[in-house]
Design an enzyme around this catalytic site. Structure first.
Site, short mmCIF file in Angstrom:
data_model
loop_
_atom_site.label_atom_id
_atom_site.label_comp_id
_atom_site.label_asym_id
_atom_site.label_seq_id
_atom_site.Cartn_x
_atom_site.Cartn_y
_atom_site.Cartn_z
CE LYS A 167 -7.46 1.70 3.57
NZ LYS A 167 -6.28 2.25 4.29
CD GLU A 217 -2.52 1.25 2.74
OE1 GLU A 217 -3.55 1.94 2.81
OE2 GLU A 217 -2.08 0.58 3.71
CB CYS A 225 -4.51 -1.38 4.46
SG CYS A 225 -3.57 -1.43 6.03
#
Length: 259
Positions: free
Chosen positions: A110, A44, A144
Protein backbone atom coordinates in the site's frame (compact mmCIF):
# COMPACT_ATOMS: atom_id res chain seq x y z
CA UNK A 1 -5.70 -14.48 -23.38
CA UNK A 2 -8.81 -15.75 -21.62
CA UNK A 3 -11.71 -13.74 -23.05
CA UNK A 4 -13.72 -13.81 -19.83
CA UNK A 5 -12.85 -14.00 -16.14
CA UNK A 6 -15.07 -14.37 -13.12
CA UNK A 7 -14.18 -12.62 -9.89
CA UNK A 8 -15.75 -13.51 -6.53
CA UNK A 9 -16.05 -10.60 -4.08
CA UNK A 10 -16.30 -11.69 -0.45
CA UNK A 11 -17.72 -9.05 1.89
CA UNK A 12 -17.44 -10.13 5.51
CA UNK A 13 -17.17 -9.11 9.11
CA UNK A 14 -13.68 -9.64 10.60
CA UNK A 15 -12.64 -10.93 14.00
CA UNK A 16 -10.37 -8.33 15.60
CA UNK A 17 -6.69 -9.36 15.59
CA UNK A 18 -7.48 -13.06 15.25
CA UNK A 19 -5.92 -14.53 12.09
CA UNK A 20 -6.93 -18.12 12.88
CA UNK A 21 -10.63 -17.28 13.29
CA UNK A 22 -10.63 -15.15 10.16
CA UNK A 23 -8.97 -17.86 8.10
CA UNK A 24 -11.59 -20.34 9.33
CA UNK A 25 -14.38 -17.93 8.38
CA UNK A 26 -13.02 -17.30 4.91
CA UNK A 27 -12.33 -21.00 4.33
CA UNK A 28 -16.03 -21.70 4.84
CA UNK A 29 -17.07 -18.84 2.58
CA UNK A 30 -14.63 -19.81 -0.19
CA UNK A 31 -15.67 -23.46 -0.03
CA UNK A 32 -19.33 -22.40 -0.35
CA UNK A 33 -18.72 -20.98 -3.84
CA UNK A 34 -20.37 -23.46 -6.18
CA UNK A 35 -19.55 -22.00 -9.58
CA UNK A 36 -16.12 -21.75 -11.13
CA UNK A 37 -14.32 -18.46 -10.54
CA UNK A 38 -10.88 -17.26 -11.60
CA UNK A 39 -10.13 -14.83 -8.77
CA UNK A 40 -11.38 -14.52 -5.18
CA UNK A 41 -10.99 -11.14 -3.45
CA UNK A 42 -10.97 -10.68 0.34
CA UNK A 43 -10.90 -7.31 2.17
CA UNK A 44 -7.96 -5.28 3.43
CA UNK A 45 -6.20 -6.79 6.49
CA UNK A 46 -8.59 -9.71 6.23
CA UNK A 47 -6.88 -11.68 9.02
CA UNK A 48 -6.95 -8.91 11.64
CA UNK A 49 -9.09 -5.89 10.83
CA UNK A 50 -7.46 -2.47 10.39
CA UNK A 51 -5.20 -2.58 13.43
CA UNK A 52 -2.07 -0.58 14.15
CA UNK A 53 -0.84 -3.32 16.52
CA UNK A 54 1.32 -4.76 13.78
CA UNK A 55 3.92 -6.25 16.10
CA UNK A 56 1.17 -8.40 17.65
CA UNK A 57 -0.26 -9.96 14.48
CA UNK A 58 2.24 -9.50 11.62
CA UNK A 59 3.32 -12.51 9.60
CA UNK A 60 6.20 -13.30 7.28
CA UNK A 61 5.98 -14.26 3.63
CA UNK A 62 6.52 -17.83 4.84
CA UNK A 63 3.75 -17.54 7.43
CA UNK A 64 0.52 -19.41 8.02
CA UNK A 65 -1.76 -17.13 6.01
CA UNK A 66 0.22 -17.35 2.79
CA UNK A 67 0.46 -21.13 3.20
CA UNK A 68 -3.33 -21.15 3.69
CA UNK A 69 -3.85 -19.00 0.60
CA UNK A 70 -1.67 -21.34 -1.47
CA UNK A 71 -3.61 -24.38 -0.29
CA UNK A 72 -7.00 -22.80 -1.04
CA UNK A 73 -5.84 -21.51 -4.43
CA UNK A 74 -4.72 -25.01 -5.35
CA UNK A 75 -7.98 -26.57 -4.10
CA UNK A 76 -10.28 -24.10 -5.87
CA UNK A 77 -8.11 -23.49 -8.94
CA UNK A 78 -8.67 -19.77 -8.35
CA UNK A 79 -6.28 -16.99 -7.37
CA UNK A 80 -6.84 -15.83 -3.78
CA UNK A 81 -6.20 -12.14 -3.02
CA UNK A 82 -6.48 -9.59 -0.22
CA UNK A 83 -4.16 -7.67 2.11
CA UNK A 84 -2.53 -8.73 5.38
CA UNK A 85 0.15 -7.32 7.69
CA UNK A 86 3.60 -8.48 6.67
CA UNK A 87 6.83 -8.07 8.66
CA UNK A 88 9.95 -7.92 6.51
CA UNK A 89 13.48 -6.77 7.33
CA UNK A 90 12.32 -4.89 10.41
CA UNK A 91 9.48 -3.09 8.67
CA UNK A 92 5.71 -3.61 8.55
CA UNK A 93 3.74 -3.47 5.30
CA UNK A 94 0.04 -3.44 4.50
CA UNK A 95 0.56 -5.89 1.65
CA UNK A 96 -1.89 -6.94 -1.04
CA UNK A 97 -1.22 -10.60 -1.88
CA UNK A 98 -2.25 -12.36 -5.09
CA UNK A 99 -1.73 -16.11 -4.78
CA UNK A 100 -2.24 -18.24 -7.88
CA UNK A 101 -3.19 -21.93 -8.02
CA UNK A 102 0.36 -22.69 -9.17
CA UNK A 103 1.69 -21.27 -5.89
CA UNK A 104 3.06 -18.11 -7.51
CA UNK A 105 2.75 -15.11 -5.18
CA UNK A 106 2.60 -11.52 -6.41
CA UNK A 107 2.29 -8.58 -4.05
CA UNK A 108 1.78 -4.84 -3.79
CA UNK A 109 2.59 -2.69 -0.76
CA UNK A 110 0.00 0.00 0.00
CA UNK A 111 1.47 3.30 -1.13
CA UNK A 112 -0.84 5.75 0.63
CA UNK A 113 -0.75 5.00 4.34
CA UNK A 114 -3.81 6.37 6.12
CA UNK A 115 -2.47 9.30 8.12
CA UNK A 116 -5.87 10.01 9.73
CA UNK A 117 -5.41 6.76 11.67
CA UNK A 118 -1.63 7.11 12.05
CA UNK A 119 -0.91 4.22 9.71
CA UNK A 120 2.31 5.91 8.56
CA UNK A 121 3.71 5.67 12.11
CA UNK A 122 3.64 1.86 12.00
CA UNK A 123 3.67 0.87 8.35
CA UNK A 124 6.17 1.55 5.59
CA UNK A 125 4.60 2.92 2.41
CA UNK A 126 5.15 1.07 -0.82
CA UNK A 127 6.89 2.76 -3.71
CA UNK A 128 6.05 0.55 -6.70
CA UNK A 129 2.89 0.25 -8.73
CA UNK A 130 2.29 -3.37 -9.66
CA UNK A 131 0.58 -4.96 -12.66
CA UNK A 132 -0.21 -8.66 -12.35
CA UNK A 133 -0.61 -10.68 -15.55
CA UNK A 134 -3.09 -13.47 -14.86
CA UNK A 135 -4.68 -15.55 -17.63
CA UNK A 136 -3.76 -12.76 -20.04
CA UNK A 137 -5.56 -10.11 -17.98
CA UNK A 138 -3.61 -7.19 -16.58
CA UNK A 139 -4.69 -6.61 -12.98
CA UNK A 140 -3.67 -3.55 -10.94
CA UNK A 141 -3.95 -4.10 -7.15
CA UNK A 142 -4.57 -1.20 -4.77
CA UNK A 143 -5.42 -0.84 -1.07
CA UNK A 144 -8.11 1.34 0.55
CA UNK A 145 -6.74 4.92 0.92
CA UNK A 146 -5.05 4.57 -2.51
CA UNK A 147 -8.56 5.06 -3.94
CA UNK A 148 -8.43 8.78 -3.13
CA UNK A 149 -5.37 9.36 -5.35
CA UNK A 150 -6.27 9.09 -9.05
CA UNK A 151 -2.81 9.95 -10.37
CA UNK A 152 -1.35 6.81 -8.74
CA UNK A 153 -4.03 4.66 -10.41
CA UNK A 154 -3.84 6.36 -13.83
CA UNK A 155 -3.94 3.75 -16.55
CA UNK A 156 -0.62 4.29 -18.30
CA UNK A 157 0.11 0.52 -18.31
CA UNK A 158 -2.98 -0.45 -20.35
CA UNK A 159 -4.28 -2.62 -17.52
CA UNK A 160 -7.74 -4.21 -17.63
CA UNK A 161 -8.84 -4.35 -13.99
CA UNK A 162 -8.32 -2.27 -10.86
CA UNK A 163 -8.88 -4.14 -7.59
CA UNK A 164 -9.23 -2.19 -4.33
CA UNK A 165 -9.43 -3.97 -0.98
CA UNK A 166 -10.47 -1.90 2.01
CA UNK A 167 -11.62 -1.28 5.55
CA UNK A 168 -13.59 1.83 4.54
CA UNK A 169 -15.77 3.22 7.36
CA UNK A 170 -19.51 3.85 7.13
CA UNK A 171 -19.39 7.67 7.62
CA UNK A 172 -17.39 8.13 4.39
CA UNK A 173 -18.98 5.36 2.33
CA UNK A 174 -20.36 7.79 -0.26
CA UNK A 175 -16.78 8.63 -1.23
CA UNK A 176 -16.02 4.92 -1.65
CA UNK A 177 -19.00 4.39 -3.98
CA UNK A 178 -18.27 7.51 -6.02
CA UNK A 179 -14.54 7.01 -6.40
CA UNK A 180 -14.77 3.34 -7.40
CA UNK A 181 -17.09 4.35 -10.21
CA UNK A 182 -14.84 7.26 -11.16
CA UNK A 183 -11.72 5.07 -11.31
CA UNK A 184 -13.51 2.73 -13.74
CA UNK A 185 -14.69 5.56 -15.98
CA UNK A 186 -11.48 7.58 -16.11
CA UNK A 187 -9.24 4.54 -16.68
CA UNK A 188 -11.62 2.73 -19.06
CA UNK A 189 -11.25 -0.46 -17.05
CA UNK A 190 -13.20 -2.72 -14.77
CA UNK A 191 -12.97 -1.59 -11.16
CA UNK A 192 -13.54 -3.96 -8.23
CA UNK A 193 -13.84 -2.82 -4.61
CA UNK A 194 -14.07 -5.22 -1.67
CA UNK A 195 -14.80 -3.70 1.73
CA UNK A 196 -15.61 -5.27 5.10
CA UNK A 197 -18.73 -5.01 7.29
CA UNK A 198 -19.27 -4.99 11.05
CA UNK A 199 -17.71 -3.11 13.97
CA UNK A 200 -13.99 -3.46 14.65
CA UNK A 201 -11.99 -3.59 17.88
CA UNK A 202 -11.80 0.19 18.17
CA UNK A 203 -15.55 0.65 17.59
CA UNK A 204 -15.42 1.78 13.96
CA UNK A 205 -18.42 0.66 11.90
CA UNK A 206 -18.24 -0.60 8.31
CA UNK A 207 -21.22 -0.91 5.97
CA UNK A 208 -19.55 -2.73 3.06
CA UNK A 209 -20.78 -1.40 -0.30
CA UNK A 210 -18.38 -3.72 -2.14
CA UNK A 211 -19.00 -3.68 -5.86
CA UNK A 212 -17.79 -4.03 -9.42
CA UNK A 213 -18.05 -1.50 -12.25
CA UNK A 214 -17.52 -1.77 -15.98
CA UNK A 215 -15.66 0.61 -18.32
CA UNK A 216 -18.63 3.00 -18.44
CA UNK A 217 -19.06 2.99 -14.66
CA UNK A 218 -22.12 0.74 -14.70
CA UNK A 219 -22.54 -1.53 -11.69
CA UNK A 220 -22.18 -5.22 -12.54
CA UNK A 221 -22.15 -6.54 -8.97
CA UNK A 222 -23.06 -4.90 -5.69
CA UNK A 223 -24.01 -5.73 -2.11
CA UNK A 224 -26.74 -4.49 0.15
CA UNK A 225 -25.45 -2.33 3.02
CA UNK A 226 -24.06 -4.48 5.86
CA UNK A 227 -24.54 -7.67 3.83
CA UNK A 228 -22.21 -10.53 4.70
CA UNK A 229 -21.87 -12.64 1.58
CA UNK A 230 -20.41 -13.32 -1.85
CA UNK A 231 -21.08 -11.81 -5.27
CA UNK A 232 -19.57 -12.87 -8.59
CA UNK A 233 -18.70 -10.40 -11.34
CA UNK A 234 -18.13 -11.57 -14.91
CA UNK A 235 -15.58 -9.50 -16.83
CA UNK A 236 -15.45 -9.55 -20.64
CA UNK A 237 -12.39 -8.58 -22.65
CA UNK A 238 -14.59 -7.66 -25.60
CA UNK A 239 -16.35 -5.04 -23.45
CA UNK A 240 -13.04 -3.30 -22.76
CA UNK A 241 -11.89 -3.50 -26.39
CA UNK A 242 -15.19 -2.29 -27.84
CA UNK A 243 -15.33 0.89 -25.78
CA UNK A 244 -11.62 1.69 -25.91
CA UNK A 245 -11.67 1.33 -29.69
CA UNK A 246 -14.84 3.40 -30.00
CA UNK A 247 -14.14 6.16 -27.50
CA UNK A 248 -10.30 6.26 -27.42
CA UNK A 249 -10.20 8.45 -24.29
CA UNK A 250 -6.97 6.85 -23.06
CA UNK A 251 -5.19 8.19 -26.17
CA UNK A 252 -5.61 11.72 -24.83
CA UNK A 253 -4.28 11.30 -21.29
CA UNK A 254 -1.69 13.69 -19.90
CA UNK A 255 1.89 12.51 -19.51
CA UNK A 256 3.39 12.80 -16.02
CA UNK A 257 5.98 11.41 -13.65
CA UNK A 258 5.47 10.29 -10.04
CA UNK A 259 8.33 10.97 -7.65
Amino acid sequence: MQSQIKIALIQSDLVWENPEKNRENFSKKIQSITEYVDVIVLPEMFTTGFTMNADKVAESMQGETIAWMKELASQTNAAISGSIIISEEGKFYNRFLFVEPSGKVSFYNKRHTFTLAGEEKTFTAGSDKVIIDYKGWKICPMVCYDLRFPVWARNVEDYDVLIYVANWPKPRINAWDTLLQARAIENMCYCIGVNRVGIDGINIEYSGHSGAYDVLGNSIANFKPFEDGIKIATLEQRHIEAYRNKLKFLNDIDSFKIN
